[in-house]
Design a protein around this motif. Structure first.
Motif, short mmCIF file in Angstrom:
data_model
loop_
_atom_site.label_atom_id
_atom_site.label_comp_id
_atom_site.label_asym_id
_atom_site.label_seq_id
_atom_site.Cartn_x
_atom_site.Cartn_y
_atom_site.Cartn_z
N UNK A 94 -9.23 0.47 -20.62
CA UNK A 94 -8.13 0.00 -19.80
C UNK A 94 -6.98 0.99 -19.76
N UNK A 95 -6.26 0.95 -18.65
CA UNK A 95 -5.13 1.86 -18.47
C UNK A 95 -4.00 1.12 -17.77
N UNK A 96 -2.80 1.61 -17.96
CA UNK A 96 -1.63 0.98 -17.38
C UNK A 96 -1.42 1.46 -15.95
N UNK A 97 -1.18 0.53 -15.05
CA UNK A 97 -0.94 0.83 -13.64
C UNK A 97 0.32 0.10 -13.21
N UNK A 98 1.20 0.78 -12.47
CA UNK A 98 2.43 0.19 -11.96
C UNK A 98 2.23 -0.12 -10.49
N UNK A 99 2.42 -1.38 -10.11
CA UNK A 99 2.22 -1.80 -8.72
C UNK A 99 3.42 -1.43 -7.87
N UNK A 140 -7.58 5.20 -9.07
CA UNK A 140 -7.26 3.79 -9.28
C UNK A 140 -5.75 3.57 -9.31
N UNK A 141 -5.03 4.43 -10.01
CA UNK A 141 -3.56 4.31 -10.04
C UNK A 141 -2.97 4.49 -8.64
N UNK A 142 -3.52 5.43 -7.90
CA UNK A 142 -2.98 5.70 -6.57
C UNK A 142 -3.17 4.52 -5.63
N UNK A 143 -4.37 3.93 -5.63
CA UNK A 143 -4.65 2.84 -4.71
C UNK A 143 -3.92 1.56 -5.12
N UNK A 144 -3.91 1.26 -6.40
CA UNK A 144 -3.26 0.03 -6.85
C UNK A 144 -1.75 0.15 -6.81
N UNK A 145 -1.22 1.38 -6.91
CA UNK A 145 0.22 1.57 -6.83
C UNK A 145 0.78 1.33 -5.44
N UNK A 146 -0.09 1.26 -4.44
CA UNK A 146 0.36 1.00 -3.06
C UNK A 146 0.48 -0.48 -2.77
N UNK A 150 0.93 -9.68 -5.97
CA UNK A 150 0.29 -10.84 -5.33
C UNK A 150 -0.93 -10.45 -4.52
N UNK A 151 -0.86 -9.29 -3.88
CA UNK A 151 -1.97 -8.84 -3.04
C UNK A 151 -3.06 -8.17 -3.87
N UNK A 152 -2.72 -7.79 -5.09
CA UNK A 152 -3.65 -7.02 -5.92
C UNK A 152 -4.91 -7.83 -6.24
N UNK A 155 -7.21 -8.32 -3.15
CA UNK A 155 -7.69 -7.09 -2.53
C UNK A 155 -8.58 -6.28 -3.46
N UNK A 156 -9.19 -6.94 -4.41
CA UNK A 156 -10.00 -6.22 -5.39
C UNK A 156 -11.18 -5.49 -4.74
N UNK A 157 -11.85 -6.18 -3.80
CA UNK A 157 -12.99 -5.55 -3.14
C UNK A 157 -12.53 -4.38 -2.27
N UNK A 158 -11.38 -4.52 -1.64
CA UNK A 158 -10.84 -3.42 -0.83
C UNK A 158 -10.56 -2.19 -1.70
N UNK A 159 -10.01 -2.40 -2.89
CA UNK A 159 -9.75 -1.29 -3.81
C UNK A 159 -11.07 -0.65 -4.25
N UNK A 160 -12.06 -1.46 -4.54
CA UNK A 160 -13.37 -0.93 -4.94
C UNK A 160 -13.96 -0.04 -3.86
N UNK A 161 -13.87 -0.48 -2.62
CA UNK A 161 -14.44 0.30 -1.51
C UNK A 161 -13.71 1.63 -1.33
#
Length: 317
Positions: A94-99, A140-146, A150-152, A155-161
């Motif tokens: 696991x790693x820390x991500x800032x939304x 992963x940090x780049x996509x989730x940081x956008x 609430x949307x995270x 949008x899990x499948x969208x991030x995976x793709x």
């Protein structure tokens, strides 16, 4: 003769050892990159292969794996000469991500990849697994940081793709095919989780109030509509009753006039009917109390009574 035989035996042993040293058996779903005098020569396929000892050497590849030691995942770097071409899963820690709304979350992910070109996997990157892992983490940090928190979750499948597309583009250079990327867990801080729980409870309460208000509004509308229809039906019934009563009175007057051979004055007949209605109304008025004062004109009453008397004293023919 003994010397010749000894030399032959020695040569035979040397040849056998030389051939044995050069034999290499490659297992199914594996590949070995061979270098000759330090440069790339060939890639051994599964089965029995032979290389020139001392001149040909297998090129090792660095592999980074994680092992559970005392309950913690510890990264271990190993060098291997055999490249596994099967689909491999990389479960990076696991790693820390800032939304986008500045909430720090901890994310665990898994990446599935397969080595397609062993030559590129050996020569295009110094540590294949480490390169894939670091690229996956940064992507992963780049996509989730956008995205906001609430949307995270939705949008899990969208991030995976999106991660798979990014990893696949980089993997082509390294001779690797990224088959899929999966986000396993998204761990949020306790205070944020508590706030989200309260928000969800408030949202459910709001929806319940809206549904309750909507139900009451529809019930009120239905009740008003029913009362409206009932009033219309009562009015229509009263109207029809009045019409029927008027028709009955008109027919009665016509019959009386016809029976009197048109000798009876119509005005006298109307006065008679009014007098009857007046007499019927008096008992109903008397129910209102012990004493009732009725303002009326004596001439009207006497006229009605006189009409009745005249009607009763008419000579019979």
């Amino acid at each position: 003769m003994d010397i010749t035989f000894l030399i032959a035996v020695i040569l035979t042993v040397v040849v056998v050892v030389f051939v044995a040293k050069g034999l290499m058996i490659v297992q199914q779903s594996e590949a070995v990159v061979i270098e000759r005098l330090g440069s790339y020569n060939k890639t051994l396929s599964p089965g029995v292969n032979w290389i020139i000892p001392i001149i040909d050497k297998p090129r090792s590849i660095k592999v980074r794996r994680y092992r559970a030691i005392r309950g913690e995942n510890v990264a271990i770097v190993q060098e291997e000469t055999r490249i596994d071409r099967r689909e491999t899963v990389l479960d990076f820690p696991g790693q820390s991500v800032v939304t986008a709304d500045n909430v720090s979350v901890n994310v665990n992910g898994a990446l599935y990849f397969q080595v397609i070109d062993p030559e590129r996997a050996v020569y295009q990157t110094e540590n294949l697994i480490q390169a894939i892992e670091i690229l996956a983490k940064t992507s992963l940090r780049s996509e989730m940081g956008k995205m906001e928190l609430d949307k995270l979750f939705e949008s899990r499948q969208e991030i995976n793709d999106k991660l798979q597309v990014v990893m696949d583009e980089a993997g082509n250079k390294w001779g690797v095919k990224v088959t899929r990327v999966e986000i396993q867990d998204i761990i949020i801080p306790a205070e944020v989780e508590d706030a989200m729980r309260k928000q969800m409870a408030a949202e459910r309460e709001r929806r319940a109030l809206v549904l309750r208000a909507s139900g009451e509004r529809e019930a009120a509308i239905a009740k008003a509509e029913g009362e409206k229809r009932s009033s219309i039906l009562v009015a229509e019934g009263s109207k029809e009753a009045a019409i029927l009563m008027a028709e009955g009175q008109r027919k009665a007057i016509d019959e009386v006039l016809s029976a009197a051979n048109e000798q009876l004055d119509p005005q006298l007949m109307i006065g008679y009917l009014l007098g009857l209605e007046y007499l019927k109304t008096l008992p109903e008025i008397g129910k209102e109390g012990d004493r009732i004062f009725l303002p009326f004109e004596a001439s009207s009453v006497l006229g009605a009574v006189g009409s009745i008397e005249s009607l009763l004293n008419m000579p019979k023919k």
